[in-house]
Scaffold this motif. Sequence first.
Motif, PDB file in Angstrom:
ATOM      1  N   PHE A  27       8.134   8.874  -2.321  1.00 45.55           N
ATOM      2  CA  PHE A  27       8.820   8.640  -3.780  1.00 45.55           C
ATOM      3  C   PHE A  27       9.257   7.338  -3.434  1.00 45.55           C
ATOM      4  CE2 PHE A  27      12.325  10.171  -6.817  1.00 45.55           C
ATOM      5  CZ  PHE A  27      11.712   9.540  -7.854  1.00 45.55           C
ATOM      6  N   PHE A  28       8.832   6.449  -4.418  1.00 42.49           N
ATOM      7  CA  PHE A  28       9.488   4.897  -4.450  1.00 42.49           C
ATOM      8  C   PHE A  28       9.058   4.518  -5.749  1.00 42.49           C
ATOM      9  CE2 PHE A  28       6.150   1.797  -4.670  1.00 42.49           C
ATOM     10  CZ  PHE A  28       4.983   2.234  -4.354  1.00 42.49           C
ATOM     11  N   VAL A  29      10.039   3.459  -5.947  1.00 44.41           N
ATOM     12  CA  VAL A  29       9.921   2.829  -7.260  1.00 44.41           C
ATOM     13  C   VAL A  29      10.225   1.188  -6.761  1.00 44.41           C
ATOM     14  CG1 VAL A  29      11.257   1.838  -9.225  1.00 44.41           C
ATOM     15  CG2 VAL A  29      10.827   4.225  -8.547  1.00 44.41           C
ATOM     16  N   SER A  30       9.591   0.036  -6.949  1.00 42.34           N
ATOM     17  CA  SER A  30       9.297  -1.329  -6.692  1.00 42.34           C
ATOM     18  C   SER A  30      10.824  -1.732  -7.323  1.00 42.34           C
ATOM     19  CB  SER A  30       8.522  -1.782  -7.486  1.00 42.34           C
ATOM     20  OG  SER A  30       8.342  -3.155  -7.294  1.00 42.34           O
ATOM     21  N   GLY A  31      11.329  -2.692  -6.325  1.00 40.90           N
ATOM     22  CA  GLY A  31      12.808  -3.121  -6.609  1.00 40.90           C
ATOM     23  C   GLY A  31      13.061  -3.633  -7.745  1.00 40.90           C
ATOM     24  N   LEU A  32      12.198  -4.267  -8.548  1.00 40.03           N
ATOM     25  CA  LEU A  32      12.343  -4.815  -9.917  1.00 40.03           C
ATOM     26  C   LEU A  32      12.445  -3.990 -10.823  1.00 40.03           C
ATOM     27  CD1 LEU A  32       9.897  -7.778  -9.676  1.00 40.03           C
ATOM     28  CD2 LEU A  32      12.296  -7.751  -9.522  1.00 40.03           C
ATOM     29  N   TYR A  33      12.055  -2.528 -10.688  1.00 43.42           N
ATOM     30  CA  TYR A  33      11.851  -1.575 -11.636  1.00 43.42           C
ATOM     31  C   TYR A  33      13.034  -0.467 -11.534  1.00 43.42           C
ATOM     32  CZ  TYR A  33       7.932  -3.829 -13.775  1.00 43.42           C
ATOM     33  OH  TYR A  33       7.316  -4.875 -14.271  1.00 43.42           O
ATOM     34  N   ARG A  34      13.957  -0.460 -10.319  1.00 43.24           N
ATOM     35  CA  ARG A  34      14.789   0.383 -10.152  1.00 43.24           C
ATOM     36  C   ARG A  34      15.730   0.408 -11.158  1.00 43.24           C
ATOM     37  NH1 ARG A  34      14.707  -0.875  -3.555  1.00 43.24           N
ATOM     38  NH2 ARG A  34      12.712   0.084  -3.288  1.00 43.24           N
ATOM     39  N   GLY A  35      16.384   1.654 -11.590  1.00 41.70           N
ATOM     40  CA  GLY A  35      17.437   1.529 -12.523  1.00 41.70           C
ATOM     41  C   GLY A  35      16.915   1.704 -13.955  1.00 41.70           C
ATOM     42  N   ALA A  41      11.354   9.258 -14.522  1.00 48.14           N
ATOM     43  CA  ALA A  41      10.059   9.645 -15.412  1.00 48.14           C
ATOM     44  C   ALA A  41       9.002  10.323 -14.367  1.00 48.14           C
ATOM     45  CB  ALA A  41       9.721   8.620 -15.987  1.00 48.14           C
ATOM     46  N   LEU A  42       8.776   9.751 -13.394  1.00 47.22           N
ATOM     47  CA  LEU A  42       8.112  10.198 -12.177  1.00 47.22           C
ATOM     48  C   LEU A  42       8.463  11.508 -11.654  1.00 47.22           C
ATOM     49  CD1 LEU A  42       7.359   6.832 -10.315  1.00 47.22           C
ATOM     50  CD2 LEU A  42       5.753   8.199 -11.659  1.00 47.22           C
ATOM     51  N   LEU A  43      10.012  11.761 -11.510  1.00 41.22           N
ATOM     52  CA  LEU A  43      10.227  13.238 -11.056  1.00 41.22           C
ATOM     53  C   LEU A  43      10.073  14.013 -12.362  1.00 41.22           C
ATOM     54  CD1 LEU A  43      11.715  14.820  -8.727  1.00 41.22           C
ATOM     55  CD2 LEU A  43      13.755  13.887  -9.810  1.00 41.22           C
ATOM     56  N   GLY A  44      10.484  13.706 -13.423  1.00 45.24           N
ATOM     57  CA  GLY A  44      10.290  14.674 -14.342  1.00 45.24           C
ATOM     58  C   GLY A  44       8.796  15.121 -14.500  1.00 45.24           C
ATOM     59  N   GLU A  45       7.802  14.080 -14.422  1.00 49.17           N
ATOM     60  CA  GLU A  45       6.506  14.836 -14.516  1.00 49.17           C
ATOM     61  C   GLU A  45       6.107  15.621 -13.709  1.00 49.17           C
ATOM     62  OE1 GLU A  45       4.110  14.185 -16.877  1.00 49.17           O
ATOM     63  OE2 GLU A  45       5.528  13.301 -17.950  1.00 49.17           O
ATOM     64  N   GLY A  46       6.405  15.289 -12.259  1.00 47.34           N
ATOM     65  CA  GLY A  46       6.329  16.009 -11.180  1.00 47.34           C
ATOM     66  C   GLY A  46       6.832  17.505 -11.572  1.00 47.34           C
ATOM     67  N   ILE A  47       8.073  17.677 -11.689  1.00 45.78           N
ATOM     68  CA  ILE A  47       8.682  19.030 -11.981  1.00 45.78           C
ATOM     69  C   ILE A  47       8.119  19.783 -13.217  1.00 45.78           C
ATOM     70  CG2 ILE A  47      10.921  19.993 -12.863  1.00 45.78           C
ATOM     71  CD1 ILE A  47      12.280  17.724 -11.637  1.00 45.78           C
ATOM     72  N   LEU A  48       7.421  18.936 -14.106  1.00 44.55           N
ATOM     73  CA  LEU A  48       7.044  19.674 -15.044  1.00 44.55           C
ATOM     74  C   LEU A  48       5.429  20.272 -14.596  1.00 44.55           C
ATOM     75  CD1 LEU A  48       7.182  17.453 -18.194  1.00 44.55           C
ATOM     76  CD2 LEU A  48       8.177  19.451 -18.296  1.00 44.55           C
ATOM     77  N   SER A  49       4.851  19.358 -14.006  1.00 43.26           N
ATOM     78  CA  SER A  49       3.657  19.962 -13.117  1.00 43.26           C
ATOM     79  C   SER A  49       3.894  21.328 -12.224  1.00 43.26           C
ATOM     80  CB  SER A  49       3.084  19.026 -12.649  1.00 43.26           C
ATOM     81  OG  SER A  49       1.626  19.178 -12.132  1.00 43.26           O
TER      82      SER A  49
END
Length: 116
Positions: A27-35, A41-49
């Motif tokens: 699980f990672f998000v590029s530094g410029l896109y953190r916060g 959103a990624l975690l939410g999609e994973g939980i839904l699946s």
Amino acid sequence: MFGYVAEVSGEVVGVILFKDPALISLFFVSGLYRGRGVGTALLGEGILSLKRRDPRLPRIRVNSVPSAVGTYERLGFRTAGKERVVEGIRFIPMEMDEKGMFRYLRAPVRSSLPPP
């Protein structure tokens, strides 16, 4: 194993991979896109699946590096054991129960981001 990728203008800015049963293996998000909602959103999609596959899934787990514990706590995880070292890698077991997952099932978070 399954996962999701977040892209902006063809550039990968985040990834989440799950191993069965319900273990986040990457699980990672590029530094410029953190916060900016990408990880949520990624975690939410994973939980839904995961919940579509097994509606009675009681929890998801992750072995967090010590520096990421605060991030996982903000996402709804809690510590599930003491810090461990396996093959030289330090981690803290964490988990999210059904109550924590519920907020992602109620109102899935979407992230629509322009380049920074």
